[in-house]
Motif scaffolding. Structure first.
Motif, short mmCIF file in Angstrom:
data_model
loop_
_atom_site.label_atom_id
_atom_site.label_comp_id
_atom_site.label_asym_id
_atom_site.label_seq_id
_atom_site.Cartn_x
_atom_site.Cartn_y
_atom_site.Cartn_z
N THR A 84 0.83 -1.20 0.00
CA THR A 84 0.00 0.00 0.00
C THR A 84 0.86 1.25 0.00
O THR A 84 0.59 2.20 -0.73
N LYS A 85 1.91 1.24 0.81
CA LYS A 85 2.80 2.40 0.87
C LYS A 85 3.45 2.65 -0.49
O LYS A 85 3.61 3.79 -0.91
N SER A 86 3.80 1.58 -1.19
CA SER A 86 4.40 1.74 -2.52
C SER A 86 3.41 2.36 -3.50
O SER A 86 3.78 3.18 -4.33
N ILE A 87 2.16 1.96 -3.39
CA ILE A 87 1.13 2.47 -4.29
C ILE A 87 0.90 3.96 -4.07
O ILE A 87 0.80 4.73 -5.04
N ILE A 88 0.82 4.39 -2.81
CA ILE A 88 0.50 5.79 -2.57
C ILE A 88 1.73 6.71 -2.58
O ILE A 88 1.57 7.93 -2.54
N ARG A 89 2.91 6.13 -2.66
CA ARG A 89 4.13 6.95 -2.66
C ARG A 89 4.11 7.99 -3.77
O ARG A 89 4.45 9.15 -3.55
N GLY A 90 3.70 7.61 -4.96
CA GLY A 90 3.64 8.55 -6.08
C GLY A 90 2.72 9.72 -5.79
O GLY A 90 3.04 10.87 -6.10
N PHE A 91 1.59 9.42 -5.18
CA PHE A 91 0.66 10.49 -4.83
C PHE A 91 1.28 11.42 -3.79
O PHE A 91 1.20 12.64 -3.90
N CYS A 92 1.91 10.83 -2.78
CA CYS A 92 2.49 11.66 -1.71
C CYS A 92 3.62 12.53 -2.24
O CYS A 92 3.75 13.68 -1.84
N ALA A 120 -9.15 18.00 -4.31
CA ALA A 120 -8.68 16.82 -3.58
C ALA A 120 -9.49 15.59 -3.96
O ALA A 120 -8.94 14.51 -4.17
N GLN A 121 -10.81 15.76 -4.08
CA GLN A 121 -11.66 14.64 -4.47
C GLN A 121 -11.36 14.18 -5.89
O GLN A 121 -11.32 12.98 -6.18
N ALA A 122 -11.13 15.13 -6.79
CA ALA A 122 -10.81 14.78 -8.17
C ALA A 122 -9.48 14.03 -8.23
O ALA A 122 -9.36 13.02 -8.94
N ASN A 123 -8.49 14.51 -7.50
CA ASN A 123 -7.19 13.82 -7.48
C ASN A 123 -7.32 12.42 -6.89
O ASN A 123 -6.71 11.48 -7.40
N THR A 173 -9.93 10.53 -6.97
CA THR A 173 -10.61 9.70 -7.97
C THR A 173 -9.65 9.24 -9.06
O THR A 173 -9.62 8.06 -9.42
N ILE A 174 -8.84 10.18 -9.56
CA ILE A 174 -7.87 9.84 -10.61
C ILE A 174 -6.86 8.81 -10.11
O ILE A 174 -6.57 7.82 -10.79
N TYR A 175 -6.34 9.01 -8.91
CA TYR A 175 -5.38 8.04 -8.37
C TYR A 175 -6.03 6.70 -8.13
O TYR A 175 -5.42 5.66 -8.36
N SER A 176 -7.27 6.69 -7.66
CA SER A 176 -7.97 5.43 -7.43
C SER A 176 -8.16 4.67 -8.74
O SER A 176 -7.90 3.46 -8.81
N ILE A 177 -8.59 5.37 -9.77
CA ILE A 177 -8.77 4.72 -11.09
C ILE A 177 -7.43 4.22 -11.60
O ILE A 177 -7.31 3.08 -12.08
N GLU A 222 -4.68 3.33 -9.99
CA GLU A 222 -4.19 2.16 -9.26
C GLU A 222 -5.05 0.93 -9.55
O GLU A 222 -4.54 -0.18 -9.60
N THR A 223 -6.35 1.12 -9.75
CA THR A 223 -7.22 0.00 -10.12
C THR A 223 -6.82 -0.54 -11.48
O THR A 223 -6.75 -1.76 -11.70
N VAL A 224 -6.55 0.36 -12.42
CA VAL A 224 -6.12 -0.04 -13.76
C VAL A 224 -4.81 -0.82 -13.67
O VAL A 224 -4.66 -1.88 -14.27
N LYS A 225 -3.85 -0.30 -12.93
CA LYS A 225 -2.57 -0.99 -12.78
C LYS A 225 -2.75 -2.35 -12.11
O LYS A 225 -2.11 -3.32 -12.48
N GLY A 226 -3.65 -2.39 -11.10
CA GLY A 226 -3.91 -3.65 -10.40
C GLY A 226 -4.53 -4.70 -11.30
O GLY A 226 -4.43 -5.90 -11.02
N ASN A 227 -5.14 -4.27 -12.40
CA ASN A 227 -5.73 -5.20 -13.37
C ASN A 227 -4.83 -5.38 -14.59
O ASN A 227 -5.30 -5.81 -15.65
N THR A 228 -3.56 -5.07 -14.42
CA THR A 228 -2.51 -5.21 -15.44
C THR A 228 -2.84 -4.52 -16.77
O THR A 228 -2.52 -5.03 -17.84
N LEU A 229 -3.49 -3.37 -16.66
CA LEU A 229 -3.75 -2.56 -17.84
C LEU A 229 -2.80 -1.37 -17.82
O LEU A 229 -2.19 -1.06 -16.79
N LYS A 230 -2.70 -0.68 -18.93
CA LYS A 230 -1.83 0.49 -19.01
C LYS A 230 -2.68 1.73 -18.76
O LYS A 230 -3.63 2.00 -19.51
N PRO A 231 -2.34 2.50 -17.73
CA PRO A 231 -3.16 3.66 -17.39
C PRO A 231 -3.34 4.64 -18.55
O PRO A 231 -4.45 5.13 -18.77
N TYR A 232 -2.30 4.93 -19.30
CA TYR A 232 -2.42 5.89 -20.40
C TYR A 232 -3.45 5.40 -21.41
O TYR A 232 -4.35 6.16 -21.81
#
Length: 149
Positions: A95-103, A118-121, A123-127, A129-139
């Motif tokens: 978890t710490k590794s995932i949120i490090r980029g945001f921090c 803050a809410q928009a950011n 949401t974007i980070y949540s999407i 990380e979910t995309v990465k967690g499903n082995t998709l490319k965020p871009y």
């Protein structure tokens, strides 16, 4: 001061032994991992907390060692959570590794000083990380989202 270093060293040795055993259980199924945790690791965890309680009075109040021991005692419930569920990781490093980029990046985000920003950011980070967690490319995923009306 040397005594406090010994306490810290002893604590780290005990914690290291627990982590080493946990690492050996990584490839087991959730159920088998839980059974092995309760059989092998739980006695070491209980011994560690007993050791912390028994030596707490020997440490200089407000020292770093005292702060560490106090943290262990105050967080015991949460530090033991992995012993009751084979799916729960022993630490939160992933978890710490995932949120490090945001921090790290949050200082560069001017919109975060507003609630909507803050809410928009978040949401974007949540999407992302979910995309990465499903082995998709965020871009590629966000380019696909642009096509949705």
């Amino acid at each position: 001061p040397g005594t406090y270093i010994t306490f810290a060293h002893d604590a780290l040795k005990q914690i290291g032994a627990i982590f080493k055993l946990e690492k050996e259980l990584a490839q087991l199924s959730v159920g088998d991992r839980l059974r092995q945790r309760q059989l092998i690791i739980q006695p070491l965890v209980e011994a560690f907390f007993s050791w912390v309680k028994s030596h707490r009075g020997e440490i200089l109040p407000q020292s770093e060692a005292d702060k560490g021991f106090t943290y262990c005692i105050n967080q015991k419930k949460y530090l033991r959570a992995f012993l009751s569920n084979g799916d729960v990781p022993m630490d939160n490093n992933a978890t710490k590794s995932i949120i490090r980029g945001f921090c790290i990046g949050r200082n560069n985000l001017e919109t975060i000083d507003k609630i909507n920003g803050a809410q928009a950011n978040a949401t974007i980070y949540s999407i992302t990380e979910t995309v990465k967690g499903n082995t998709l490319k965020p871009y590629d995923y966000f380019k696909h989202l642009e096509k949705i009306p």
